[in-house]
Design a protein around this motif. Sequence first.
Motif, PDB file in Angstrom:
ATOM      1  N   TRP A   1     -10.734  -4.726   2.163  1.00  0.00           N
ATOM      2  CA  TRP A   1      -9.818  -4.940   2.713  1.00  0.00           C
ATOM      3  C   TRP A   1      -9.416  -5.917   1.345  1.00  0.00           C
ATOM      4  CZ3 TRP A   1      -9.158  -4.590   8.010  1.00  0.00           C
ATOM      5  CH2 TRP A   1      -9.403  -3.433   8.498  1.00  0.00           C
TER       6      TRP A   1
ATOM      7  N   ILE B   1      -8.420  -4.522  -1.999  1.00  0.00           N
ATOM      8  CA  ILE B   1      -6.830  -3.825  -2.490  1.00  0.00           C
ATOM      9  C   ILE B   1      -6.254  -5.116  -2.684  1.00  0.00           C
ATOM     10  CG2 ILE B   1      -6.805  -3.313  -0.158  1.00  0.00           C
ATOM     11  CD1 ILE B   1      -6.623  -1.475  -3.453  1.00  0.00           C
ATOM     12  N   ASP B   2      -5.657  -6.395  -1.319  1.00  0.00           N
ATOM     13  CA  ASP B   2      -5.152  -7.160  -1.072  1.00  0.00           C
ATOM     14  C   ASP B   2      -4.324  -7.630  -2.449  1.00  0.00           C
ATOM     15  OD1 ASP B   2      -5.583  -6.290   1.085  1.00  0.00           O
ATOM     16  OD2 ASP B   2      -5.517  -8.220   2.498  1.00  0.00           O
TER      17      ASP B   2
ATOM     18  N   SER C   1      -3.219  -5.676  -4.941  1.00  0.00           N
ATOM     19  CA  SER C   1      -1.151  -5.505  -4.418  1.00  0.00           C
ATOM     20  C   SER C   1      -0.774  -6.704  -5.521  1.00  0.00           C
ATOM     21  CB  SER C   1      -1.206  -4.919  -3.184  1.00  0.00           C
ATOM     22  OG  SER C   1      -1.477  -6.688  -2.697  1.00  0.00           O
TER      23      SER C   1
ATOM     24  N   GLU D   1      -0.954  -5.616  -9.397  1.00  0.00           N
ATOM     25  CA  GLU D   1      -0.428  -4.007  -9.751  1.00  0.00           C
ATOM     26  C   GLU D   1       1.386  -4.574 -10.202  1.00  0.00           C
ATOM     27  OE1 GLU D   1      -0.328  -0.213  -7.341  1.00  0.00           O
ATOM     28  OE2 GLU D   1       0.602  -1.504  -5.952  1.00  0.00           O
TER      29      GLU D   1
ATOM     30  N   PRO E   1      -1.952  -7.723   6.194  1.00  0.00           N
ATOM     31  CA  PRO E   1      -2.284  -7.253   4.690  1.00  0.00           C
ATOM     32  C   PRO E   1      -0.446  -7.694   4.389  1.00  0.00           C
ATOM     33  CG  PRO E   1      -1.203  -4.917   5.155  1.00  0.00           C
ATOM     34  CD  PRO E   1      -2.282  -5.723   5.791  1.00  0.00           C
TER      35      PRO E   1
ATOM     36  N   ALA F   1       0.463  -6.315   1.712  1.00  0.00           N
ATOM     37  CA  ALA F   1       3.228  -4.896   1.527  1.00  0.00           C
ATOM     38  C   ALA F   1       2.998  -4.690   2.824  1.00  0.00           C
ATOM     39  CB  ALA F   1       1.151  -3.987   1.327  1.00  0.00           C
ATOM     40  N   ILE F   2       2.438  -5.152   4.302  1.00  0.00           N
ATOM     41  CA  ILE F   2       3.303  -4.853   4.967  1.00  0.00           C
ATOM     42  C   ILE F   2       4.289  -5.932   5.163  1.00  0.00           C
ATOM     43  CG2 ILE F   2       2.656  -6.671   6.596  1.00  0.00           C
ATOM     44  CD1 ILE F   2       2.956  -2.620   7.259  1.00  0.00           C
TER      45      ILE F   2
ATOM     46  N   TYR G   1       7.318  -4.618   2.738  1.00  0.00           N
ATOM     47  CA  TYR G   1       8.364  -2.964   3.476  1.00  0.00           C
ATOM     48  C   TYR G   1       9.522  -3.026   4.206  1.00  0.00           C
ATOM     49  CZ  TYR G   1       6.418  -1.025  -1.351  1.00  0.00           C
ATOM     50  OH  TYR G   1       6.078  -1.088  -2.446  1.00  0.00           O
TER      51      TYR G   1
ATOM     52  N   GLY H   1       2.953   1.100   9.895  1.00  0.00           N
ATOM     53  CA  GLY H   1       2.090   0.791   8.371  1.00  0.00           C
ATOM     54  C   GLY H   1       2.112   1.866   8.017  1.00  0.00           C
TER      55      GLY H   1
ATOM     56  N   ALA I   1       4.979   2.108   6.099  1.00  0.00           N
ATOM     57  CA  ALA I   1       5.006   1.011   4.289  1.00  0.00           C
ATOM     58  C   ALA I   1       4.407   1.900   3.134  1.00  0.00           C
ATOM     59  CB  ALA I   1       4.585   0.150   4.900  1.00  0.00           C
TER      60      ALA I   1
ATOM     61  N   HIS J   1      -0.213  -1.284  -3.255  1.00  0.00           N
ATOM     62  CA  HIS J   1       0.099  -1.670  -1.980  1.00  0.00           C
ATOM     63  C   HIS J   1      -0.074  -0.548  -1.127  1.00  0.00           C
ATOM     64  CE1 HIS J   1       2.634  -3.765  -5.206  1.00  0.00           C
ATOM     65  NE2 HIS J   1       3.206  -4.750  -3.808  1.00  0.00           N
TER      66      HIS J   1
ATOM     67  N   ARG K   1      -2.747   1.370  -0.573  1.00  0.00           N
ATOM     68  CA  ARG K   1      -4.333   1.367   0.082  1.00  0.00           C
ATOM     69  C   ARG K   1      -4.256   0.141   0.677  1.00  0.00           C
ATOM     70  NH1 ARG K   1      -8.526   2.271  -4.813  1.00  0.00           N
ATOM     71  NH2 ARG K   1      -6.555   3.773  -5.177  1.00  0.00           N
ATOM     72  N   SER K   2      -4.229  -0.718   0.502  1.00  0.00           N
ATOM     73  CA  SER K   2      -4.014  -2.033   1.565  1.00  0.00           C
ATOM     74  C   SER K   2      -3.078  -2.029   2.715  1.00  0.00           C
ATOM     75  CB  SER K   2      -3.160  -3.026   0.563  1.00  0.00           C
ATOM     76  OG  SER K   2      -2.227  -3.199   1.020  1.00  0.00           O
ATOM     77  N   ILE K   3      -2.285  -0.927   3.020  1.00  0.00           N
ATOM     78  CA  ILE K   3      -2.311  -0.734   4.770  1.00  0.00           C
ATOM     79  C   ILE K   3      -3.191   0.440   4.572  1.00  0.00           C
ATOM     80  CG2 ILE K   3      -0.492  -0.223   5.261  1.00  0.00           C
ATOM     81  CD1 ILE K   3       1.102  -1.548   3.821  1.00  0.00           C
TER      82      ILE K   3
ATOM     83  N   ILE L   1      -5.085   1.489   4.108  1.00  0.00           N
ATOM     84  CA  ILE L   1      -7.097   1.621   4.242  1.00  0.00           C
ATOM     85  C   ILE L   1      -7.054   0.140   5.596  1.00  0.00           C
ATOM     86  CG2 ILE L   1      -7.277  -1.345   3.278  1.00  0.00           C
ATOM     87  CD1 ILE L   1      -9.766   0.030   2.487  1.00  0.00           C
ATOM     88  N   ARG L   2      -6.357  -0.415   6.549  1.00  0.00           N
ATOM     89  CA  ARG L   2      -6.884  -0.782   7.180  1.00  0.00           C
ATOM     90  C   ARG L   2      -6.595   0.104   8.996  1.00  0.00           C
ATOM     91  NH1 ARG L   2      -5.839  -5.055   3.805  1.00  0.00           N
ATOM     92  NH2 ARG L   2      -6.319  -6.720   4.601  1.00  0.00           N
TER      93      ARG L   2
END
Lengths: 435, 435
Positions: A251, A254-255, A258, A261, A357, A359-360, A363, B406, B409, B421, B423-425, B427-428
């Motif tokens: 986890w 990937i954060d 994110s 990228e 995360p 990324a939440i 968006y 999620g 997003a 981005h 995947r970081s969400i 995955i959880r």
Amino acid sequence: MPHRLDSREDGFPAAFEEFLGARRDVEETADRAAAEILADVRARGDAAVLDYTKRFDRLELTAGTMRVPASEIAGAADLVEPEVMTALETAALRIRSFHEKTLPGGLDYVDRVGVRLGARWRPVAAAGLYVPGGTAAYPSSVLMNAMPAKVAGVERLVMVAPTPDGRVNPLVLAAAHLAGVEEIYRLGGAQAVGALAYGTETIRPVDKIVGPGNAYVAAAKRRVFGTVGIDMIAGPSEILVVADAANDPGWIAIDLLSQAEHDTSAQSVLITDDADFAAAVERAIASHLATLPRREIAEKSWTDHGAIILVSDLMKEAPALVDRIAPEHLELAVADPNSLSERVRNAGAVFLGRHTPEAIGDYIAGPNHVLPTSGSARFSSGLGVLDFMKRTSFVACDADSLGTIGPAAVRLAEAEGLGAHARSIAIRLNRAAGD
Amino acid sequence: MPHRLDSREDGFPAAFEEFLGARRDVEETADRAAAEILADVRARGDAAVLDYTKRFDRLELTAGTMRVPASEIAGAADLVEPEVMTALETAALRIRSFHEKTLPGGLDYVDRVGVRLGARWRPVAAAGLYVPGGTAAYPSSVLMNAMPAKVAGVERLVMVAPTPDGRVNPLVLAAAHLAGVEEIYRLGGAQAVGALAYGTETIRPVDKIVGPGNAYVAAAKRRVFGTVGIDMIAGPSEILVVADAANDPGWIAIDLLSQAEHDTSAQSVLITDDADFAAAVERAIASHLATLPRREIAEKSWTDHGAIILVSDLMKEAPALVDRIAPEHLELAVADPNSLSERVRNAGAVFLGRHTPEAIGDYIAGPNHVLPTSGSARFSSGLGVLDFMKRTSFVACDADSLGTIGPAAVRLAEAEGLGAHARSIAIRLNRAAGD
């Protein structure tokens, strides 16, 4: 290979300072070019804007075709998958709801000597939104820039977005339509900033320009500051993740990616108190990278700018390191994120706990994703409704209250050698208006 | 002779535009000099700062004598007349009281799907206050710059003030002491701005620089913006007085002159609906000038930049003209100032009614006197506690609330082509932490 630092090593303070000093400067070279373009746009208006668009975006426009037709804006949603439109609508609602709660209140009171005092907030009349083109043309950014302006009550929203080779992203237009932006020009770079600041035959000037852009856009915004307001000088995106060993390394990996990228100059930093966990995160990064669509960008960013900082005690050591870094995004994946968060002064946005995360927030969470970069969270805030408003203070005295506070003001004016200031008060003391 | 405009004449719109366009630009030439000085201060630190101080202020300092000794700051009040000290103390209390009422509130709530959202305000750690030297070294400006920082909770306040030929103004030091400023350097110009922004061997850098200065200071502030925060680019002072014929012409005349006496490039404008009253104000100006200590400055400012704008209907016509001018100071000396004020969008500060001369706000009313000039009230506010604070937003999801918001997003991240981005969400989703 990312930077590796360990607070238990003797050389840590110097190594950390060096790490901070290696901030990725982006601007100086673009300044001269931006200055020339701005002067040209100011002098030649539309003609200059069209020339630069032809040169930089390989796009021949006319004064009549600069603006995206209303039908194209309104029709863009039809070109977007319904599921994505629904998600955009959810995002717009949540962003609006959060920003509405941050609208400032006014102030209006009479003090104990009878002076009425206060301040009121009003929206700027016209705001320009710069939306970057190419790989960074994100509909989420359109919402994040436009919604706070709408909530603030800005009457005229003008969007500029470069469309290199004429490619228009329907997602961007659909997001603009959703946010209520009706005036959109297919322009970018310093020339778009100049058009917004000074106006041209076709584009009326605005009062404030917001939104991220490349080095030329940043330099142009800095130069027009004063003629118009600007939000901030945006740099590459950053994330700082503070994580203990109880996290799933996949986890956290990937954060970090994110953020990486976004851009090869983006920066992802991990602070942890467990060397084994750090190693596991690094392995998970390698594993994720193998299947990421933007692998090349993320890998280069992580290798060039990424960092792992090992400390003995997260709660004790992380706050000071965080404040020095002053990250745009701060993720606190620890057992008690609230306590840690309370000890932090400098961060654009904080993401609390293992299920939040970053990324939440990009968006859908609601707070703005346009945030201070390159350490500027030390002194500035994310974009918000206040960026589209300004405060006017007011004072009202009557003969009595002026009589009470006036003499001290006369004395100070005299001490500063400002005779007309003193007289403007003294002339009214002990006299009714029009006596 | 001041400008004369009349809204009843055919050429008025064009003449008004020309009047607005004749804004007094002050900056461009100073930009290159400021850039060189900043680069030199960044490279050579103290040595550069001392060199420029010797050159521009004819003052030989050392790293050890740059800073004003604590004893000199504490002892300054003894050199000031007791009545003036009392007036300064009254001013400090009233400024503090007003600014305390403008402290922003935080936000912390859980929305209906269980996401915790909020924002909190924190002071910047260190702020630099630029206090101009020479004729413009005003103790009132020290209070107006320092008090909001203190109220905001800034821990370290650093004041810089040029002391040409070594002259230190005890009033300025006394005001600084009263405001709690203990770190004061005898430096000015772009070199002082550079020292505050980049730091030197002697001066630790700050996070934010505020305060007015000359063209070099303004250019330097613009250039260090991003490295530190800045408040605004200050231009010459301005007043716009909207007055009907029921006013004492002598009162309105001295109000116009109170701005004109600041600086030959200051601007005073009168909007009235009565030609006879306008003529009476002009006569009263001539009469006041005869006995003003700063007659030469005030007369030149009024002659070169002053203006009288005659309109048919104050209530109907003044608001639009005010908004175009966007004055730093707006005085509404009319029967119903509140109604008129409500119709105005752009002004730094409003002074309501016949008994509220602008000068009362310069010293003692409470609101800040550092206000947006040159039309920047269109997009910016006077100095305040918010200038010394920054907002950090926060988000906290748990597994359930991430599960609710999620998926949208993930969809947006995929639509933007940002796989990490998404995947970081993803995955959880549907997994407890550490599963």
